[in-house]
Enzyme design. Structure first.
Site, PDB file in Angstrom:
ATOM      1  CG  ASN A   1      -1.757   1.145   0.976  1.00 36.40           C
ATOM      2  OD1 ASN A   1      -2.514   1.467   0.468  1.00 36.40           O
ATOM      3  ND2 ASN A   1      -1.400   2.353   1.711  1.00 36.40           N
ATOM      4  CD  GLU A   2      -1.431   6.113  -0.052  1.00 36.42           C
ATOM      5  OE1 GLU A   2      -0.987   6.394   1.057  1.00 36.42           O
ATOM      6  OE2 GLU A   2      -3.458   5.987  -0.172  1.00 36.42           O
TER       7      GLU A   2
END
Ligand code: NAG
Ligand code: NAG
Ligand code: NAG
Ligand code: NAG
Ligand code: NAG
Ligand code: NAG
Length: 569
Positions: free
Chosen positions: A299-300
């Site tokens: 994630n990110e």
């Protein structure tokens, strides 16, 4: 492109004032396909593993591990406890309400009464394409709580708070989703959501993190039941392997190291990270890959990849697990990644240096990882000239990495306006670049989620560059925490944000030809946003005393907007 779809759509399907609503319970259970072989058939792909269970960490424990009975077991209770002592959390206490999984009860029909229509609702005429995925995204560390219970060990999400955020006892409790997941899933199903995107906690599955350490049976059973509960409720799971919760082991000595890119130290640069990540990812995919169609590796990652070594590890770990999933495990699902996207548009689209600045901003934050993975191209030049040790990929590396991604996620929580600043591009030591408060990276930044204005056009790259993707987006209502329940539930600004973003997505699908496969709203409930509960992104509120959830109107508006535009309606 001529707006033919819209014209035709309006002629054939005039927008009528209708009383039909679609926020209704999902049919149960989900008719499932199989996306991979069950664990019993693929466990031989992994080294021999043993499972065990640990206890829970008691607040205030000060006894040295050597006082414990299994002192000599490197993976025993004593060593487990010492991982929490080493993390040395500020004001740690469990203080949650629940210590065991709570059964679900049906959502009363009184909670499912549809809010009155907004007078200024969207009037577009597009439908979503066949197979469009829509859902709700969460993460383990922001929802689960129970951080030191049932075998979990510390992660960066607890330890980052030591130096910042608003730290305090209840910070660690989050929404007790670890014990309340059945009811949370029931509440999503009752309103008719389709996908539940959540993350699995590495530090739960493998408390000692590394290959050749025991697997936590309680965690394996927990996520197994989460996935089965999702499917039985008529929803589909999308699983993220690591979401801002790198095990603390990877950063325990990192405090003084050089810091160049993201906002938090994610530990991806640690030389011990890649092998350990691959082992963890293979284990989780083997355990649940028969039932999970969509996997997100990171994630990110740019938000907490602090240097070039970390970026490179993220890319190669992703490529390795993509190859393993498709070629060795022979999975039939999709493996992708999510990145934040504070898409930058030039302040003056007719000024070439503004356009260049916007392109550089987008290329740095999005292209650095997606150009190699999606296009088989080397890092963008803005990255190579800004970041130390950003060595180019070789042709051989690029042919292995390129195309090793089935879909991308773009997480959009704001936009930026690019205006070149004097001086060189210098990487920011903090996350000012994406917290949108400064002028680093030669960009003037405006925070659409607070007070500013966004510019949604310009000659910037982006759009269809990386092909198949979905959007994740969310909106935090300012000042919600001071409101009464009734006021907090009337989150009209969120409804407008959600329906406007979805309208733009529809236009980019039909007018710009973008291949957008889904939309995910962040997030299920007001949650733990890195040290506070003030970032009210939830489609539901949570009473911090009772853990009771209440639907906000944006939940109804979101589901209704999408379902009234699905092809079968
Ligand atoms: C942590 O506990 C100490 C001692 O009880 C207290 O003084 C301090 O305010 C607490 N810190 C936070 C951030 O709550
Ligand atoms: C890297 O990970 C290892 C293994 O967990 C750990 O011992 C070491 O302290 C970490 N390095 C840094 C700089 O944090
Ligand atoms: C922006 O795009 C338009 C249309 O393609 C073009 O006419 C214009 O010259 C471009 N401006 C710049 C600064 O590149
Ligand atoms: C373009 O923008 C820069 C920076 O704002 C400015 O210095 C320059 O004069 C502008 N050029 C034109 C042709 O307007
Ligand atoms: C660049 O790599 C060298 C050699 O591995 C290392 O000593 C140095 O710390 C790295 N610099 C940064 C900023 O990562
Ligand atoms: C939370 O629940 C408590 C106990 O039922 C209640 O007194 C309080 O008013 C609730 N808070 C809100 C914001 O509704």
């Amino acid at each position: 492109m001529v707006n033919l779809n819209r014209l035709l759509g309006c002629v054939v399907w005039p927008v009528a004032i209708t009383t039909a609503h679609y926020a209704e319970s999902a049919p149960k259970p989900t008719a499932t396909s199989t996306y991979g072989r069950p664990y019993s058939e693929v466990s031989s792909l992994l080294p021999p593993l043993r499972t065990t269970t640990w206890g829970s960490f008691e607040p205030g424990t000060t006894a040295t591990p050597s006082k414990r009975a299994d002192d000599n077991d490197p993976f025993g209770e004593a060593q487990w406890t010492s991982s929490w002592l080493a993390a040395d959390l500020l004001n740690y206490t469990t203080v949650g309400i629940y210590t065991t999984t709570v059964a679900a009860t049906p959502v009363p029909s009184s909670e499912l009464v549809f809010p009155p229509a907004l007078p200024f609702a969207e009037k577009d005429c597009y439908n979503f394409p066949e197979g469009f995925m829509f859902g709700i995204a969460t993460s383990a560390s922001q929802q689960e709580g129970a951080i030191a219970l049932e075998g979990r060990t510390p992660t960066i999400s607890e330890t980052i708070m030591k130096g910042g955020g608003v730290s305090g006892a209840t910070n660690y409790v989050a929404n007790e989703h670890y014990y309340l997941y059945k009811q949370d899933i029931e509440r999503m199903a009752a309103i008719g959501a389709e996908y539940f995107s959540f993350s699995i906690s590495w530090a739960r599955i493998l408390p000692f993190i590394f290959p050749d350490t025991p697997v936590n049976q309680e965690a394996v059973d927990h996520y197994d039941d989460v996935i089965n509960t999702v499917l039985n409720a008529g929803l589909k799971p999308m699983v993220t392997l690591i979401h801002f919760d790198t095990p603390y082991a990877f950063v325990r000595d990192s405090v003084d190291l050089d810091f160049q890119i993201g906002g938090w130290r994610g530990g991806y640069d640690n030389v011990t990270f890649p092998d350990a990540y691959l082992h963890y990812a293979k284990l989780v995919m083997s355990l649940y890959g028969d039932r999970v169609s969509h996997w997100i590796t990171f994630n990110e990652p740019m938000a907490h990849t602090n240097n070039a070594e970390g970026v490179r590890n993220v890319i190669t770990c992703h490529a390795d697990i993509w190859h393993w999933y498709h070629e060795t495990y022979e999975g039939k699902g999709m493996v992708g990644m999510k990145q934040f996207d504070y898409f930058s548009a030039p302040l003056d689209p007719s000024n070439a240096s503004h356009v260049q600045t916007a392109n550089d901003f987008n290329d740095f934050w999005t292209g650095t990882i997606y150009r190699p993975l999606c296009l088989g191209e080397d890092y963008p030049s803005i990255y190579k000239t800004s970041i130390a040790n950003a060595t180019a990929f070789t042709e051989e590396e690029l042919s292995y990495i390129g195309g090793s991604i089935d879909f991308i996620g773009l997480d959009m929580y704001g936009g930026t306006i690019a205006l070149p600043q004097p001086g060189n591009f210098t990487p920011s030591p903090s996350l000012k670049c994406i917290s949108m408060s400064g002028t680093c990276f030669g960009v003037d930044l405006v925070d659409v989620t607070n007070a500013g204005w966004t510019v949604g056009f310009g000659n910037t790259s982006g759009g269809n560059t990386y092909s198949t993707g979905f959007f994740q987006f969310g909106f935090s209502n300012p000042g919600d925490s001071e409101k009464d329940l009734d006021d907090a539930r009337l989150d009209v600004a969120s409804s407008l944000f959600i329906t406007n973003v979805l309208t733009e997505l529809l236009e980019s699908i039909w007018e710009d030809g973008c291949n957008i496969i889904g939309a995910f709203v962040w997030t299920l409930t007001d949650d733990w946003e890195f040290g506070t509960y003030e970032g009210r992104y939830g489609l539901q509120t949570v009473n911090r005393t009772t853990q009771e959830r209440s639907y906000k109107r944006s939940f109804f508006d979101y589901v209704d907007f999408v379902k009234s535009r699905l092809p079968n309606h």
